[in-house]
Design an enzyme around this catalytic site. Structure first.
Site, mmCIF file in Angstrom:
data_model
loop_
_atom_site.group_PDB
_atom_site.id
_atom_site.type_symbol
_atom_site.label_atom_id
_atom_site.label_comp_id
_atom_site.label_asym_id
_atom_site.label_seq_id
_atom_site.Cartn_x
_atom_site.Cartn_y
_atom_site.Cartn_z
ATOM 1 N N HIS A 71 -5.604 -8.838 87.776
ATOM 2 C CA HIS A 71 -4.761 -7.851 87.090
ATOM 3 C C HIS A 71 -5.630 -6.882 86.304
ATOM 4 O O HIS A 71 -6.649 -7.262 85.711
ATOM 5 C CB HIS A 71 -3.749 -8.528 86.161
ATOM 6 N N ASP A 73 -4.076 -4.793 83.994
ATOM 7 C CA ASP A 73 -3.462 -4.553 82.692
ATOM 8 C C ASP A 73 -4.119 -5.453 81.648
ATOM 9 O O ASP A 73 -4.637 -6.523 81.959
ATOM 10 C CB ASP A 73 -1.951 -4.754 82.728
ATOM 11 N N ASP A 104 -10.993 -10.584 80.556
ATOM 12 C CA ASP A 104 -9.630 -10.868 81.022
ATOM 13 C C ASP A 104 -8.959 -9.573 81.475
ATOM 14 O O ASP A 104 -8.213 -8.976 80.729
ATOM 15 C CB ASP A 104 -8.829 -11.522 79.899
ATOM 16 N N GLU A 139 0.626 -8.491 84.466
ATOM 17 C CA GLU A 139 0.339 -9.912 84.257
ATOM 18 C C GLU A 139 0.440 -10.267 82.791
ATOM 19 O O GLU A 139 0.952 -11.317 82.435
ATOM 20 C CB GLU A 139 -1.057 -10.258 84.781
ATOM 21 N N GLU A 140 -0.038 -9.360 81.944
ATOM 22 C CA GLU A 140 0.008 -9.614 80.509
ATOM 23 C C GLU A 140 1.400 -9.355 79.931
ATOM 24 O O GLU A 140 1.678 -9.754 78.801
ATOM 25 C CB GLU A 140 -1.017 -8.730 79.780
#
Length: 384
Positions: A71, A73, A104, A139-140
């Site tokens: 991801h 985001d 991340d 995703e976040e």
């Protein structure tokens, strides 16, 4: 600078705080398209959620087919003034890359892209099978317009994945110490106890639900759900709040609510877990307490990728570069691997997660180079 660092800095410079893309997917799409990938940009919608951009890219034909998932985001940076360097400046200082998303997980995406480009350059521009990228911008956030829909779209057009590497920051202390081979499930609910509202000076005319919900919370918290399984620790139920919505100092509330979350292993399905909790509440309350549970929807069941040839291959690649034999672990929170597992075996291996979501999120440049070598080693072994 290394290719992985170049790509990572380009990605980190995009302030893609979920659900914004801010150009991040475009950076990756151009890179892959220039290398011969077929690319697809997809925007998914859901009532009550923001429209979100996603990217699917593929090169090659047939099998085996490995997909790199991730991801672009990121979570908000918080107070940017508290950072040593601007959260989106992608600054390298003392051999360390700073920026929101460094671990991340834009850093791992950059490493995967660099490894794939190097592999293709060394092998005539085509793999002996297929390589794809499955990248979301959701995703976040609520994770409803991201990987779950991208996988469904891919399946409907005939895409079949044999294995997946998801670049979440799996390592605890040092690169190579841990692979996530599964994840616990997550199930949330609200315990509700009914009372009777009344004046605090006249408790005999009311029924206070607070002592009753307190006793239920204590009893449920003290009773283990299970003893764990071969690959998972015991499930745990955590109460998160007790609330009455009562702003007054002289009113006994009519209702009390306790929110809880269960992180569970593979001993029970979520339906069986709901039934267990409801049975315990019924036994504890009898005819004395009026209580019920309202369950939140969940798409996060527990799963495990069984050890096998793919796991061994990834372990070998990690050990060759780092000298460490990674532990197979199932701890931590949920990830998009919970969606991918329904389509193919998935392992999570990325950078070290110590600074994810923190001020001054960062990764050593040496770890970016090492992770690129690991992914490159995976590809060499995979397409033997």
């Amino acid at each position: 600078m290394s290719k992985a660092l170049d790509i990572a800095r380009d990605l980190l410079a995009c302030p893609s705080v979920t659900p914004a893309d801010a150009g991040a997917l475009g950076v990756l799409e151009k890179l892959l398209k220039d290398a011969g990938f077929e690319t697809y940009r997809l925007t998914f919608s859901e009532p009550g959620a923001d429209d979100t951009d996603n990217l699917y890219a593929r090169i090659g034909a047939g099998h085996p087919h490995i997909t790199f998932a991730g991801h672009t985001d990121v979570v908000p940076p918080g107070d940017n003034a508290a950072w040593s360097h601007d959260a989106f400046a992608a600054t390298v200082d003392g051999g360390v890359l700073y920026g929101r998303g460094a671990v991340d997980m834009k850093g791992a995406i950059a490493c995967a892209a660099a490894a794939v480009l190097d592999y293709l350059e060394a092998n005539g521009g085509k793999p002996k099978g297929s390589i794809s990228f499955l990248i979301t911008g959701d995703e976040e956030g609520p994770a409803v317009n991201g990987t779950v829909k991208l996988l469904d779209w891919a399946a409907k057009r005939g895409e079949k994945f044999d294995h997946c590497l998801l670049g979440e920051p799996s390592n605890v202390n040092a690169l190579g110490d841990c692979i996530k081979a599964g994840r616990r499930g997550s199930l949330s609910g609200t315990l509700i106890v009914e009372g009777k509202q009344g004046h605090a000076a006249y408790p005999d005319r009311a029924h206070n639900p607070l002592p009753e919900i307190a006793s239920l919370v204590a009893a449920l918290d003290a009773d283990p759900l299970d003893q764990g399984s071969d690959h998972f620790p015991p499930s745990n139920l955590e109460f998160l709040s007790i609330d009455t919505g009562n702003p007054a100092w002289n009113v006994i509330p009519a209702q009390a609510r306790a929110r809880f979350n269960i992180r569970h292993n593979d001993c029970r399905t979520q339906d069986a877990l709901r039934a267990l909790i409801e049975a315990r509440v019924e036994k504890l309350t009898g005819n004395r307490i009026t209580a019920r549970i309202e369950w939140e929807p969940s798409n996060a069941d527990a799963f495990l990728t069984q050890p096998g040839a793919f796991t061994d291959l990834v372990i070998d690649a990690i050990e060759e570069v780092t000298g460490r034999k990674p532990k197979l672990d199932t701890g931590g929170g949920t990830s998009d691997a919970r969606f991918i597992t329904h389509y193919c075996p998935v392992l999570e291996f990325g950078l070290v997660g110590q600074t994810m979501h923190q001020i001054d999120e960062r990764t050593p440049v040496a770890d970016l180079d090492a992770l690129t070598q690991i992914y490159r080693g995976v590809l060499t072994r995979y397409f033997k």
